[in-house]
Write an enzyme that holds these catalytic residues in place. Sequence first.
Site, PDB file in Angstrom:
ATOM      1  N   ASN A   1      -2.948   4.375  -2.266  1.00  0.00           N
ATOM      2  CA  ASN A   1      -3.724   3.296  -2.746  1.00  0.00           C
ATOM      3  C   ASN A   1      -2.795   2.498  -2.847  1.00  0.00           C
ATOM      4  O   ASN A   1      -1.076   2.393  -2.661  1.00  0.00           O
ATOM      5  CB  ASN A   1      -4.272   3.875  -3.993  1.00  0.00           C
ATOM      6  CG  ASN A   1      -5.317   2.589  -4.827  1.00  0.00           C
ATOM      7  OD1 ASN A   1      -5.710   2.134  -4.039  1.00  0.00           O
ATOM      8  ND2 ASN A   1      -6.315   3.045  -5.911  1.00  0.00           N
TER       9      ASN A   1
ATOM     10  N   HIS B   1       1.285  -0.659   0.274  1.00  0.00           N
ATOM     11  CA  HIS B   1       0.155   0.115  -0.567  1.00  0.00           C
ATOM     12  C   HIS B   1       1.341   1.425  -0.818  1.00  0.00           C
ATOM     13  O   HIS B   1       1.674   1.304   0.689  1.00  0.00           O
ATOM     14  CB  HIS B   1      -0.757  -0.125   1.319  1.00  0.00           C
ATOM     15  CG  HIS B   1      -2.158   0.804   1.561  1.00  0.00           C
ATOM     16  ND1 HIS B   1      -3.251   0.878   0.766  1.00  0.00           N
ATOM     17  CD2 HIS B   1      -2.039   2.478   1.416  1.00  0.00           C
ATOM     18  CE1 HIS B   1      -3.713   1.799   0.546  1.00  0.00           C
ATOM     19  NE2 HIS B   1      -3.466   2.884   1.494  1.00  0.00           N
ATOM     20  N   CYS B   2       1.003   1.661  -1.117  1.00  0.00           N
ATOM     21  CA  CYS B   2       2.017   3.243  -0.971  1.00  0.00           C
ATOM     22  C   CYS B   2       1.354   4.404  -0.664  1.00  0.00           C
ATOM     23  O   CYS B   2      -0.011   4.874  -1.036  1.00  0.00           O
ATOM     24  CB  CYS B   2       1.933   3.275  -3.037  1.00  0.00           C
ATOM     25  SG  CYS B   2       3.222   4.928  -2.992  1.00  0.00           S
ATOM     26  N   PRO B   3       1.890   5.086   0.394  1.00  0.00           N
ATOM     27  CA  PRO B   3       1.003   6.128   1.018  1.00  0.00           C
ATOM     28  C   PRO B   3       1.364   7.798  -0.060  1.00  0.00           C
ATOM     29  O   PRO B   3       0.503   8.549  -0.333  1.00  0.00           O
ATOM     30  CB  PRO B   3       1.658   6.949   2.159  1.00  0.00           C
ATOM     31  CG  PRO B   3       3.161   5.636   2.084  1.00  0.00           C
ATOM     32  CD  PRO B   3       2.789   4.853   0.927  1.00  0.00           C
TER      33      PRO B   3
END
Length: 412
Positions: free
Chosen positions: A134, A128-130
């Site tokens: 998303n 999960h990439c901040p």
Amino acid sequence: MGALCSVIRFENLQELKRLCHWGPIIALGVIAICSTMAMIDAVMWYWPLDTTGGSVNFIMLINWTVMILYNYFNAMFIGPGYVPLGWKPEKSQDCMYVQYCKVCQSYKAPRSHHCRKCNRCVMKMDHHCPWINNCCGYQNHASFTLFLLLAPLGCIHASFIFVMTMYTQLYNRISFGWSSVKIDMSAAKRDPLPIIPFGLSAFAASLFALGLALGTTIAVGMLFIIQMKVILRNKTSIESWIEDKAKDRIQYYKTGEIFIFPYDMGSKWKNFKQVFTWSGIPEGDGLEWRVREGCHQYTLTIEQLKQKADKRVRSVRYRAVEDYSGACCPVTKGVKTFFTTPCTEEPRIALCKGDLILATRGLKHWMYGDKVLDSTTDAGMRVRGWFPRKCVEKCLYDSEMDQPLDGEKKNR
Ligand SMILES: [Zn+2]
Ligand SMILES: [Zn+2]
């Protein structure tokens, strides 16, 4: 029709909320500052538009910005793709080979994992990439990786403009004294004179933008290398971790099994083509995957189930009875604890009285395990490491033992 339109509009609005998060705000801020400053510096001082080179340079700067934003928003709004709610394997007897997600109320397709931030099972989840707020997974892997490639390239171009602008603008103004360096910021000494002289604020802004651009080049460039490795091996970060645990498990039980990672096609080019296609849509449907010879659809999910069962067998529940700071050689936990600290780079975990820990191995005075986290506040996190045996005591068998222990535990 009207209802349908309003539904679509509502969904779009929901999607726009992804922007309201520190990640996208900072990322878009950096893109805006670097590209705007590069264009201003180029047009005003370094490479005006009245030359062919200047025009080409300017078009290229716009081009970088457009391509970076295009891939960034694609990665953010197309998203990783979710496992359809209620999904189950085609043959009902295959259900026993996959895990069940209680939150999504569906089986977990091979390569999918439940993301607690997105609150859905994500197809081929990597992380999960901040920064895009998303997940990075099946559908947006290509656009995400393209963004990671283009951002450093654009930043290198911008850095070049910043450095050259400052160099050419300051060259004539610097005078060296016996013990001092003087910079004359009074007026531009350039020929022909630019409309706005290169002043102190322009200098400060260029320097700031240069710092941002160089930082981005290094940080994002490293992420690009990591993602290229993931794509060329066709093995996500989560899957590398599962593979490590598989080797660990087989070694521990000496079962003599050989675990073959099923999705690596054995050729970097084939792996690459699964993610990057001319149509922009990745190969397959994200649920069923091509596997190499000797493997089948559920090779990896069966290994995951074995690891899950193994973790329950091998781990013992402990409760912290003393606070522990996480220090390597704690002074207050006794001489033996102090001198027998494990000689390893593995982390120590801080404990507060009352914390629960699932211990998987231990020495005489030290233990290693996972902290049982509150799934409402520490979504997706894992805290594991060493702690003094003195600070914990074994939990007696209680009703809590019957609760699911894995990370997918529902909020109680
Ligand atoms: Zn789920
Ligand atoms: Zn996510």
